[in-house]
Design a protein around this motif. Structure first.
Motif, PDB file in Angstrom:
ATOM      1  N   ASP A  35       5.055  -3.128   6.427  1.00  0.00           N
ATOM      2  CA  ASP A  35       4.388  -4.187   5.671  1.00  0.00           C
ATOM      3  C   ASP A  35       2.936  -3.805   5.402  1.00  0.00           C
ATOM      4  O   ASP A  35       2.407  -3.994   4.307  1.00  0.00           O
ATOM      5  CB  ASP A  35       4.478  -5.491   6.469  1.00  0.00           C
ATOM      6  CG  ASP A  35       4.164  -6.695   5.594  1.00  0.00           C
ATOM      7  OD1 ASP A  35       3.580  -7.641   6.107  1.00  0.00           O
ATOM      8  OD2 ASP A  35       4.487  -6.680   4.393  1.00  0.00           O
ATOM      9  N   GLN A  36       2.283  -3.217   6.400  1.00  0.00           N
ATOM     10  CA  GLN A  36       0.890  -2.806   6.261  1.00  0.00           C
ATOM     11  C   GLN A  36       0.740  -1.734   5.180  1.00  0.00           C
ATOM     12  O   GLN A  36      -0.208  -1.752   4.396  1.00  0.00           O
ATOM     13  CB  GLN A  36       0.372  -2.259   7.595  1.00  0.00           C
ATOM     14  CG  GLN A  36       0.186  -3.330   8.656  1.00  0.00           C
ATOM     15  CD  GLN A  36      -0.070  -2.721  10.024  1.00  0.00           C
ATOM     16  OE1 GLN A  36      -0.142  -1.508  10.162  1.00  0.00           O
ATOM     17  NE2 GLN A  36      -0.199  -3.549  11.030  1.00  0.00           N
ATOM     18  N   GLU A  37       1.657  -0.797   5.178  1.00  0.00           N
ATOM     19  CA  GLU A  37       1.576   0.293   4.204  1.00  0.00           C
ATOM     20  C   GLU A  37       1.691  -0.233   2.781  1.00  0.00           C
ATOM     21  O   GLU A  37       0.965   0.203   1.884  1.00  0.00           O
ATOM     22  CB  GLU A  37       2.686   1.317   4.491  1.00  0.00           C
ATOM     23  CG  GLU A  37       2.560   2.613   3.717  1.00  0.00           C
ATOM     24  CD  GLU A  37       1.334   3.412   4.156  1.00  0.00           C
ATOM     25  OE1 GLU A  37       0.830   3.181   5.263  1.00  0.00           O
ATOM     26  OE2 GLU A  37       0.867   4.253   3.358  1.00  0.00           O
ATOM     27  N   ILE A  38       2.588  -1.212   2.586  1.00  0.00           N
ATOM     28  CA  ILE A  38       2.755  -1.796   1.250  1.00  0.00           C
ATOM     29  C   ILE A  38       1.487  -2.529   0.830  1.00  0.00           C
ATOM     30  O   ILE A  38       1.009  -2.398  -0.301  1.00  0.00           O
ATOM     31  CB  ILE A  38       3.968  -2.748   1.236  1.00  0.00           C
ATOM     32  CG1 ILE A  38       5.263  -1.947   1.452  1.00  0.00           C
ATOM     33  CG2 ILE A  38       4.039  -3.514  -0.083  1.00  0.00           C
ATOM     34  CD1 ILE A  38       6.488  -2.800   1.588  1.00  0.00           C
ATOM     35  N   LEU A  56       5.284   4.176  -3.171  1.00  0.00           N
ATOM     36  CA  LEU A  56       4.109   4.887  -2.671  1.00  0.00           C
ATOM     37  C   LEU A  56       3.945   4.703  -1.166  1.00  0.00           C
ATOM     38  O   LEU A  56       3.547   5.629  -0.457  1.00  0.00           O
ATOM     39  CB  LEU A  56       2.853   4.391  -3.389  1.00  0.00           C
ATOM     40  CG  LEU A  56       2.745   4.767  -4.888  1.00  0.00           C
ATOM     41  CD1 LEU A  56       1.527   4.118  -5.506  1.00  0.00           C
ATOM     42  CD2 LEU A  56       2.684   6.279  -5.046  1.00  0.00           C
ATOM     43  N   SER A  57       4.273   3.523  -0.675  1.00  0.00           N
ATOM     44  CA  SER A  57       4.201   3.271   0.766  1.00  0.00           C
ATOM     45  C   SER A  57       5.179   4.164   1.515  1.00  0.00           C
ATOM     46  O   SER A  57       4.853   4.726   2.566  1.00  0.00           O
ATOM     47  CB  SER A  57       4.508   1.798   1.056  1.00  0.00           C
ATOM     48  OG  SER A  57       3.574   0.961   0.441  1.00  0.00           O
ATOM     49  N   ALA A  58       6.391   4.283   0.983  1.00  0.00           N
ATOM     50  CA  ALA A  58       7.385   5.144   1.619  1.00  0.00           C
ATOM     51  C   ALA A  58       6.917   6.598   1.635  1.00  0.00           C
ATOM     52  O   ALA A  58       7.114   7.327   2.620  1.00  0.00           O
ATOM     53  CB  ALA A  58       8.726   5.033   0.874  1.00  0.00           C
ATOM     54  N   LEU A 124      -5.272  -4.690   6.162  1.00  0.00           N
ATOM     55  CA  LEU A 124      -4.934  -4.834   4.747  1.00  0.00           C
ATOM     56  C   LEU A 124      -3.738  -5.765   4.543  1.00  0.00           C
ATOM     57  O   LEU A 124      -3.663  -6.498   3.557  1.00  0.00           O
ATOM     58  CB  LEU A 124      -4.621  -3.452   4.145  1.00  0.00           C
ATOM     59  CG  LEU A 124      -5.823  -2.522   3.972  1.00  0.00           C
ATOM     60  CD1 LEU A 124      -5.361  -1.148   3.525  1.00  0.00           C
ATOM     61  CD2 LEU A 124      -6.812  -3.105   2.975  1.00  0.00           C
ATOM     62  N   ILE A 125      -2.804  -5.749   5.490  1.00  0.00           N
ATOM     63  CA  ILE A 125      -1.634  -6.625   5.381  1.00  0.00           C
ATOM     64  C   ILE A 125      -2.054  -8.088   5.404  1.00  0.00           C
ATOM     65  O   ILE A 125      -1.576  -8.901   4.607  1.00  0.00           O
ATOM     66  CB  ILE A 125      -0.645  -6.332   6.520  1.00  0.00           C
ATOM     67  CG1 ILE A 125       0.106  -5.053   6.221  1.00  0.00           C
ATOM     68  CG2 ILE A 125       0.356  -7.465   6.692  1.00  0.00           C
ATOM     69  CD1 ILE A 125       1.067  -4.635   7.284  1.00  0.00           C
TER      70      ILE A 125
END
Length: 202
Positions: A35-38, A56-58, A124-125
């Motif tokens: 979730d944070q990466e997204i 991009l998160s993946a 950021l999440i």
């Protein structure tokens, strides 16, 4: 057979069931990381679609995973070289021990850098949740936008599953990395003991 745990996680505003032998805390941590990466991507690029942000998160998660793999392989190679040189003399053993210590220090720094990135992603999440909530409310107010949003949500679910799997693999590699570092520390202790033995037998 190992007991399976089940927990409901929330990623990008959607809930998903997770089942596995890991603890609930571990599975929640994996979901939070995805979730944070997204949210990191969408914060840096607000105009990106949800599906693009997920892809991009993946990619970012996979990049971190491969960095850990490369660092782990390098440490293992250095350890193998050290094992081959054991017994060639006290001075060479001391030199190899120093190299091993430096490798361990670099590994610790890499892990600290990774934790720093995770902390930033967590922040950021939280910032992104309000934006996602507003977007969902706007979509519900427009029939055409609701239809378009449903397509994006379906794509996001598939990409999120992939991201969850990659995050799980990354977590496993992180655990393996810690185990390998511990083994290297044991090798260092054994070498120190051998040095003491060599000094005692002179």
């Amino acid at each position: 057979m190992k007991e399976m745990n089940k927990v409901i996680v929330k990623i990008n505003g959607s809930e998903y069931p997770m089942v596995g032998p890991k603890s609930e805390e571990h599975m929640l941590r994996v979901a939070r990381y995805v979730d944070q990466e997204i949210r990191k991507i969408t914060t840096a690029n607000p105009k990106l679609s949800t599906s693009s942000a997920s892809i991009l998160s993946a990619i970012n998660i996979a990049d971190i995973f491969f960095e850990c793999c490369d660092e782990n392989e390098e440490l293992l190679k250095e350890n193998e070289e050290l094992n081959k040189k054991v017994g060639t003399g006290e001075e060479e053993l001391k030199l190899e021990m120093r190299k091993l210590e430096l490798s361990l220090q670099n590994k610790v720094k890499s892990e600290q850098d990774l934790n720093t990135k995770i902390d930033k992603l967590n922040k950021l999440i939280e910032e992104q949740k309000s934006k996602i909530s507003k977007l969902e409310n706007d979509v519900q107010s427009k029939e055409k936008q609701i239809k378009d949003h449903k397509v994006e949500v379906d794509e996001l679910k598939e990409l999120t599953k992939i991201a969850e799997e990659k995050a799980r693999v990354a977590e496993q590699m992180s655990s393996k990395f810690q185990n390998d570092a511990y083994k290297v520390q044991l090798e260092k202790i054994e070498i120190e003991n051998e040095l003491k033995f060599l000094k005692a037998t002179r």
